[in-house]
Design a protein around this motif. Structure first.
Motif, PDB file in Angstrom:
ATOM      1  N   GLU A 163     -13.498 -10.120   0.340  1.00 21.84           N
ATOM      2  CA  GLU A 163     -12.169 -10.628   0.540  1.00 21.84           C
ATOM      3  C   GLU A 163     -11.265 -10.104   1.571  1.00 21.84           C
ATOM      4  OE1 GLU A 163      -8.182 -11.617   0.436  1.00 21.84           O
ATOM      5  OE2 GLU A 163      -8.825  -9.711  -0.816  1.00 21.84           O
ATOM      6  N   MET A 164     -10.599 -10.626   2.392  1.00 23.33           N
ATOM      7  CA  MET A 164      -9.955  -9.828   3.601  1.00 23.33           C
ATOM      8  C   MET A 164      -8.915 -10.602   3.985  1.00 23.33           C
ATOM      9  SD  MET A 164     -13.462  -8.819   5.771  1.00 23.33           S
ATOM     10  CE  MET A 164     -12.393  -7.644   7.120  1.00 23.33           C
ATOM     11  N   GLY A 165      -8.150 -11.376   2.965  1.00 23.15           N
ATOM     12  CA  GLY A 165      -6.956 -12.246   3.275  1.00 23.15           C
ATOM     13  C   GLY A 165      -5.695 -11.686   3.318  1.00 23.15           C
ATOM     14  N   SER A 166      -5.320 -10.527   3.015  1.00 22.75           N
ATOM     15  CA  SER A 166      -4.022  -9.932   2.960  1.00 22.75           C
ATOM     16  C   SER A 166      -2.848 -10.304   3.728  1.00 22.75           C
ATOM     17  CB  SER A 166      -4.145  -8.664   2.673  1.00 22.75           C
ATOM     18  OG  SER A 166      -4.846  -8.175   1.355  1.00 22.75           O
ATOM     19  N   ARG A 167      -3.556 -10.288   5.013  1.00 24.74           N
ATOM     20  CA  ARG A 167      -2.677 -10.666   6.298  1.00 24.74           C
ATOM     21  C   ARG A 167      -2.521 -11.895   6.465  1.00 24.74           C
ATOM     22  NH1 ARG A 167      -6.274  -7.455   9.987  1.00 24.74           N
ATOM     23  NH2 ARG A 167      -7.626  -8.036   8.275  1.00 24.74           N
ATOM     24  N   ARG A 168      -2.807 -12.814   5.491  1.00 23.95           N
ATOM     25  CA  ARG A 168      -2.795 -14.318   5.919  1.00 23.95           C
ATOM     26  C   ARG A 168      -1.994 -14.884   4.942  1.00 23.95           C
ATOM     27  NH1 ARG A 168      -4.217 -12.343  10.026  1.00 23.95           N
ATOM     28  NH2 ARG A 168      -5.904 -12.801  11.236  1.00 23.95           N
ATOM     29  N   THR A 169      -1.479 -14.182   3.945  1.00 20.79           N
ATOM     30  CA  THR A 169      -0.631 -14.602   2.777  1.00 20.79           C
ATOM     31  C   THR A 169       0.532 -14.011   2.466  1.00 20.79           C
ATOM     32  OG1 THR A 169      -0.700 -15.890   0.724  1.00 20.79           O
ATOM     33  CG2 THR A 169      -1.953 -13.839   1.075  1.00 20.79           C
ATOM     34  N   GLU A 171       2.656 -10.938   0.325  1.00 20.44           N
ATOM     35  CA  GLU A 171       2.229  -9.844  -0.297  1.00 20.44           C
ATOM     36  C   GLU A 171       1.559 -10.004  -1.735  1.00 20.44           C
ATOM     37  OE1 GLU A 171       6.463  -9.709  -0.977  1.00 20.44           O
ATOM     38  OE2 GLU A 171       5.237 -10.765   0.749  1.00 20.44           O
ATOM     39  N   ALA A 172       2.513 -10.647  -2.493  1.00 20.25           N
ATOM     40  CA  ALA A 172       2.086 -10.853  -4.086  1.00 20.25           C
ATOM     41  C   ALA A 172       1.077 -11.640  -3.962  1.00 20.25           C
ATOM     42  CB  ALA A 172       3.138 -11.219  -4.830  1.00 20.25           C
ATOM     43  N   SER A 173       0.771 -12.892  -3.334  1.00 18.62           N
ATOM     44  CA  SER A 173      -0.283 -13.759  -3.412  1.00 18.62           C
ATOM     45  C   SER A 173      -1.685 -13.211  -2.807  1.00 18.62           C
ATOM     46  CB  SER A 173      -0.133 -15.010  -2.640  1.00 18.62           C
ATOM     47  OG  SER A 173       1.240 -15.782  -2.800  1.00 18.62           O
ATOM     48  N   ALA A 174      -1.482 -12.128  -1.943  1.00 22.44           N
ATOM     49  CA  ALA A 174      -2.778 -11.217  -1.654  1.00 22.44           C
ATOM     50  C   ALA A 174      -3.406 -10.798  -2.542  1.00 22.44           C
ATOM     51  CB  ALA A 174      -2.379 -10.382  -0.401  1.00 22.44           C
ATOM     52  N   VAL A 175      -2.521  -9.963  -3.560  1.00 24.46           N
ATOM     53  CA  VAL A 175      -3.030  -9.272  -4.744  1.00 24.46           C
ATOM     54  C   VAL A 175      -3.717 -10.401  -5.603  1.00 24.46           C
ATOM     55  CG1 VAL A 175      -2.511  -7.788  -6.724  1.00 24.46           C
ATOM     56  CG2 VAL A 175      -1.292  -7.567  -4.449  1.00 24.46           C
ATOM     57  N   ALA A 176      -3.163 -11.488  -5.876  1.00 29.06           N
ATOM     58  CA  ALA A 176      -3.610 -12.411  -6.712  1.00 29.06           C
ATOM     59  C   ALA A 176      -4.969 -12.944  -6.316  1.00 29.06           C
ATOM     60  CB  ALA A 176      -2.665 -13.518  -7.008  1.00 29.06           C
ATOM     61  N   ALA A 177      -4.956 -13.336  -4.814  1.00 27.15           N
ATOM     62  CA  ALA A 177      -6.158 -13.882  -4.317  1.00 27.15           C
ATOM     63  C   ALA A 177      -7.161 -13.125  -4.121  1.00 27.15           C
ATOM     64  CB  ALA A 177      -5.843 -14.072  -2.892  1.00 27.15           C
ATOM     65  N   ALA A 178      -7.050 -11.606  -4.167  1.00 23.27           N
ATOM     66  CA  ALA A 178      -8.148 -10.760  -4.326  1.00 23.27           C
ATOM     67  C   ALA A 178      -8.881 -10.720  -5.647  1.00 23.27           C
ATOM     68  CB  ALA A 178      -7.884  -9.348  -3.555  1.00 23.27           C
ATOM     69  N   THR A 189     -12.618  -6.222  -2.121  1.00 23.75           N
ATOM     70  CA  THR A 189     -11.605  -6.695  -1.361  1.00 23.75           C
ATOM     71  C   THR A 189     -10.993  -5.702  -0.446  1.00 23.75           C
ATOM     72  OG1 THR A 189      -9.163  -7.518  -1.524  1.00 23.75           O
ATOM     73  CG2 THR A 189      -9.892  -5.860  -3.052  1.00 23.75           C
ATOM     74  N   SER A 190     -10.340  -6.123   0.724  1.00 19.95           N
ATOM     75  CA  SER A 190      -9.605  -5.018   1.650  1.00 19.95           C
ATOM     76  C   SER A 190      -7.981  -4.594   0.736  1.00 19.95           C
ATOM     77  CB  SER A 190      -9.359  -5.592   2.842  1.00 19.95           C
ATOM     78  OG  SER A 190      -8.415  -6.720   2.983  1.00 19.95           O
ATOM     79  N   ASN A 191      -7.633  -5.384  -0.152  1.00 18.42           N
ATOM     80  CA  ASN A 191      -6.438  -4.991  -0.702  1.00 18.42           C
ATOM     81  C   ASN A 191      -6.501  -3.871  -1.480  1.00 18.42           C
ATOM     82  OD1 ASN A 191      -4.156  -5.701  -2.726  1.00 18.42           O
ATOM     83  ND2 ASN A 191      -3.687  -6.890  -0.887  1.00 18.42           N
ATOM     84  N   THR A 313      -8.579 -16.155   6.111  1.00 16.25           N
ATOM     85  CA  THR A 313      -7.638 -16.996   6.366  1.00 16.25           C
ATOM     86  C   THR A 313      -8.016 -18.232   5.485  1.00 16.25           C
ATOM     87  OG1 THR A 313      -7.488 -16.083   8.503  1.00 16.25           O
ATOM     88  CG2 THR A 313      -6.674 -18.690   8.033  1.00 16.25           C
ATOM     89  N   ARG A 314      -9.189 -18.677   5.295  1.00 14.60           N
ATOM     90  CA  ARG A 314      -9.654 -19.963   4.777  1.00 14.60           C
ATOM     91  C   ARG A 314     -10.151 -19.770   3.219  1.00 14.60           C
ATOM     92  NH1 ARG A 314     -13.029 -23.293   9.512  1.00 14.60           N
ATOM     93  NH2 ARG A 314     -11.797 -23.046  11.259  1.00 14.60           N
ATOM     94  N   LEU A 315      -9.673 -18.629   2.777  1.00 13.96           N
ATOM     95  CA  LEU A 315     -10.140 -18.521   1.350  1.00 13.96           C
ATOM     96  C   LEU A 315      -8.625 -18.241   0.686  1.00 13.96           C
ATOM     97  CD1 LEU A 315     -11.684 -17.326  -0.902  1.00 13.96           C
ATOM     98  CD2 LEU A 315     -11.349 -15.236  -0.308  1.00 13.96           C
ATOM     99  N   VAL A 316      -7.620 -17.631   1.468  1.00 19.12           N
ATOM    100  CA  VAL A 316      -6.414 -17.430   0.772  1.00 19.12           C
ATOM    101  C   VAL A 316      -5.363 -18.134   1.164  1.00 19.12           C
ATOM    102  CG1 VAL A 316      -7.111 -14.859   0.561  1.00 19.12           C
ATOM    103  CG2 VAL A 316      -5.444 -15.892   2.489  1.00 19.12           C
TER     104      VAL A 316
END
Length: 447
Positions: A163-169, A171-178, A189-191, A313-316
């Motif tokens: 999972e590498m979507g942190s820069r596409r959402t 900052e809080a959503s990035a953690v939840a998405a991971a 994950t990259s997060n 991008t298409r995950l998060v």
């Protein structure tokens, strides 16, 4: 909140992660007494996103933490009074607010379909109604990501997924998405915050900026290998992928861990990369590909020598995970205060948004091979209903009674997904196979 290192953090107040209209309802309900009547709310999806054959429930663990932190601070209440949102009676209620009710839910990682009563919240009308936005913001986001991630896991056919979507959402959503992607079967994950907070394994390579910051590509690769060892992953497509591979092997040797390709025709580039690596003796070097991957592009690479997929991008965000579509509806309410007051089923009848009144219970029936053949949803207590019960007790009298580890959640998801038929896992657009049974049961039970 328990961190991956065993320590604990106190989650900041989640009380204002809500909508104004919930306090509008609360204020009026406190004035007329309805606030103290027992009520039952349910979260469910009327339908899945177009083309989806199943959904994945995710975010329950985060939601439980958020409910425990749903406390109004003095400063928050003062602001609500200043804004005219809360009158004196409402402010007094909010200062003492603690959720003391019950929560039952599908286990996190469970498979769900239209009509599945994913979450049931029971308590007074007041304490339940103010949780609507919190419930839906957590479950809709995390379930959407997990549902997309589960399809990517199917497409990957056992290959590594990052999972590498942190820069596409956000900052809080990035953690939840991971976290949600990991629940659904991603490997890492990259997060880093997701790693620290939840124990999700983390991975990271380098960006093109690192290569561009050096005088030439070999100098950049030499620096990375010197710091991280030959097992690192080198990004080889900054200038020319074929030359980049040659430079990578020249610097790291045939024991190079992996190369990453982030541009071009990924299928053609990966095939050429495998041939070049093998010719250079780097037969064990893995190939990782990134660049706007989704389940369809991953599936198209099934016969290509790719070892690792990085999805972001298409995950998060965007079209990669259309909303899970869950709603939070009152399904039963008492007409007077008191824990023993009888509950009256209530339902919305508006066209296209109708609901079924009464508290539901759900079971999933399996065939002799352990495959799901029916999801039965009935109003009221379930008696002699075949299959495994889908809801478990999560909160009782305000206290958490269900707190599985993330590894246990992942294991449950694997087991639940294994109950699906191959047709359910087909990545082509289709309809949920079990929705008709669930809808029929809902209609029949309400009759």
């Amino acid at each position: 909140m328990t961190r991956s290192d065993g320590g604990t953090d106190t989650l900041p107040s989640t009380a204002l992660l809500t909508d104004h209209y919930e306090l509008t309802m609360l204020r009026a309900a406190l004035a007329d007494g309805t606030a103290h009547h027992q009520a039952v709310f349910e979260a469910f999806a009327r339908r899945l996103p177009a083309g989806r054959r199943y959904g994945v429930v995710a975010g329950l663990g985060r939601l439980v933490e958020a409910i425990q932190a749903f406390r109004f601070t003095d400063a928050q209440v003062a602001w609500l009074e200043e804004q005219g949102i809360a009158d004196a009676r409402t402010a007094a209620y909010l200062r003492d607010y603690r959720f003391t009710g019950q929560v039952d839910a599908y286990r996190e990682g469970e498979i769900c379909f239209p009509g599945s009563p994913v979450l049931t919240v029971t308590g007074t009308f007041a304490e339940c109604v103010v949780l609507e936005t919190l419930v839906l913001s957590v479950l809709n986001h995390d379930s959407a990501v997990a549902s997309a991630a589960a399809r990517m896991v199917t497409a990957a056919r056992g290959r590594t997924l990052l999972e590498m979507g942190s820069r596409r959402t956000g900052e809080a959503s990035a953690v939840a998405a991971a976290r949600a992607a990991y629940v659904a079967g991603f490997d890492a994950t990259s997060n880093l915050e997701a790693g620290f907070r939840y124990g999700v394994p983390t991975r990271g390579t380098a960006a093109h900026a690192f290569t561009l910051a050096h005088t030439d590509e070999r100098a950049a690769f030499a620096s990375q290998v010197a710091a991280l060892g030959t097992g690192t992953t080198l990004l080889v497509d900054t200038y020319d992928t074929a030359t980049g591979i040659e430079n990578a092997v020249a610097v790291a040797g045939p024991a190079l861990g992996a190369v990453r390709i982030d541009s071009g025709d990924l299928a053609a580039e990966a095939r050429a990369a495998r041939a070049r690596l093998d010719a250079l003796g780097a037969t064990s070097t893995r190939i990782a590909v990134t660049s706007d991957l989704d389940e369809h592009t991953i599936d198209a690479l099934a016969d290509v020598p790719v070892d690792v997929y990085g999805a972001g991008t298409r995950l998060v965000g965007g079209s990669g995970h259309p909303t899970a579509g869950m709603v939070y509806k009152l399904v039963a309410v008492a007409d007077r205060p008191g824990a023993d007051a009888p509950l009256r089923p209530v339902a919305k009848t508006a066209a296209g948004k109708a609901s079924t009144g009464g508290r539901k219970t759900a079971h999933r029936e399996l065939d002799a091979r352990g495959r799901a053949v029916r999801e039965t949803v009935v109003v009221g207590p379930a008696t002699d209903v075949p299959g495994r019960a889908l809801q478990v007790a999560v909160i009782r009298d305000g206290h958490v009674v269900h707190a599985p580890t993330l590894d246990e959640v992942r294991a449950h998801h694997r087991g639940a997904k294994a109950e699906l038929l191959p047709a359910d896992l087909d990545l082509a657009d289709g309809s949920p196979r079990l929705v008709a049974a669930a809808a029929a049961d809902l209609a029949g039970s309400a009759a």
